[in-house]
Design an enzyme around this catalytic site. Sequence first.
Site, short mmCIF file in Angstrom:
data_model
loop_
_atom_site.label_atom_id
_atom_site.label_comp_id
_atom_site.label_asym_id
_atom_site.label_seq_id
_atom_site.Cartn_x
_atom_site.Cartn_y
_atom_site.Cartn_z
N LYS A 36 -37.78 51.54 -48.53
CA LYS A 36 -39.16 51.06 -48.70
C LYS A 36 -39.16 49.53 -48.62
O LYS A 36 -38.08 48.91 -48.60
CB LYS A 36 -39.70 51.54 -50.05
N TYR A 275 -45.48 15.14 -48.28
CA TYR A 275 -46.79 15.06 -48.92
C TYR A 275 -46.66 14.49 -50.32
O TYR A 275 -45.76 14.87 -51.07
CB TYR A 275 -47.41 16.45 -49.05
C1 LIG Z 1 -37.43 51.97 -55.37
C2 LIG Z 1 -37.10 53.30 -55.90
C3 LIG Z 1 -35.77 53.72 -56.01
C4 LIG Z 1 -34.59 52.81 -55.68
O1 LIG Z 1 -34.45 51.79 -56.63
P1 LIG Z 1 -33.22 50.75 -56.60
O2 LIG Z 1 -33.26 50.09 -57.91
O3 LIG Z 1 -33.49 49.80 -55.49
O4 LIG Z 1 -31.99 51.55 -56.36
C5 LIG Z 1 -35.54 55.01 -56.44
N1 LIG Z 1 -36.58 55.83 -56.75
C6 LIG Z 1 -37.87 55.46 -56.67
C7 LIG Z 1 -38.95 56.42 -57.02
C8 LIG Z 1 -38.17 54.18 -56.24
O5 LIG Z 1 -39.46 53.81 -56.16
#
Ligand SMILES: *Cc1c(COP(=O)(O)O)cnc(C)c1O
Length: 383
Positions: A36, A275
């Site tokens: 993501k 600036y």
């Molecule tokens: C972002 C996310 C993860 C991964 O998290 P990390 O800390 O980057 O490993 C896992 N599960 C969900 C639902 C997330 O939103």
Amino acid sequence: MLHSSYIEISKSALQNNIDFIRQEIGTSVKLSSVVKGNAYGHGIEQFGKLAQECGIDHFSVFSADEADRLLQTLEKPATIMIMGYVDNPELEWAIQHEIEFFIFELDRLLEASAIAKKLGKRAKVHLELETGMNRTGFDKTALEHAEAVLEGCREYVELQGVCTHYAGAESLQNHERVLRQLHAYEQQLQQLKEAGHTPIQRHTACSAAMVSYPQTRMDMVRVGIMQYGFWPSPETYTHYISQHNEKKDPLRRLINWKSHIMSLKSVPRGEYIGYGTTFQAPRDMVLAVVPVGYAWGYSRSLSNQGQVLIKGTRAGVVGTVNMNVMMVDVTNILDVQKNDEVVLLGMQGDESITVASFGELSTQLNYELLTRLPLNIPRYIID
Ligand SMILES: *Cc1c(COP(=O)(O)O)cnc(C)c1O
């Protein structure tokens, strides 16, 4: 056309991190690569392809548009799982393309079932449980309704997973809460099983939970930040080190963000630079102008604070970071030339600019800083 800055992504670093994570979780736990936020700023297209080359075959995204970007670039079959946003029209697209998705409301369950029936396809869903984060998921009561609905649509809806997400597994401060969540998860899972619904995959762990709470790994872990070479927090790293006889960080960063010197300028002592009056030259100075500014994600809060690497030496930002350029002090660096490489983030020679140092100065988390790297900076794969 030459861009004013670019990002390099290291394949060998990714392979190193994936190997490390696999070694931690063993062969019976599936690894889902969380991509993501434009693969945490690394570029979902470039990263997705690279991850497949490194053996990944399961991806987690936030939304349908991210799933689509991934689907269009992957060269080998892979499972894609949407953890967050899918609108009803996109639900049809997802089911058609055999993309899996979280379900956290009855509405969506009913809709998914209706669409799957219409398409004559089975939707693979992951039921998200509310266990104490209070964001999305079925609480105990809603779950009872979901059970009844699931019962009625077995033919069209497959219970691929039952999942939840912890509210801050990266901090010991949340220890009790995480354990309560785990307990709630187990209870609700039991309730589902007793009603005759056993998921194929139980999954709850993000990076921090995977490291600090091995019992949360279950059938699959959803790992984001650690595959990119960052620990979720200093605490998680300390926890890992204390549990292992290792002194060295097993992870490697994938990302280098680079630019070049656009112009050089000598400024006499006493002059103000850029600036306003935030920086007055305390001596005769040589400045390098770097074509990167806040429009490119280099935070304005790094004015007079940030550091970059030129010829393997640290050079400080002087004056305010502008929209498209900033000035750095190269007075003490020998033989600096126009077009010399400037490292904004990552390694040059024996020096490195870490996201942590960058993040502290600009008061952003690892996660935030990475995902804010603009989409339109080109990303290149290096070994
Ligand atoms: C972002 C996310 C993860 C991964 O998290 P990390 O800390 O980057 O490993 C896992 N599960 C969900 C639902 C997330 O939103």
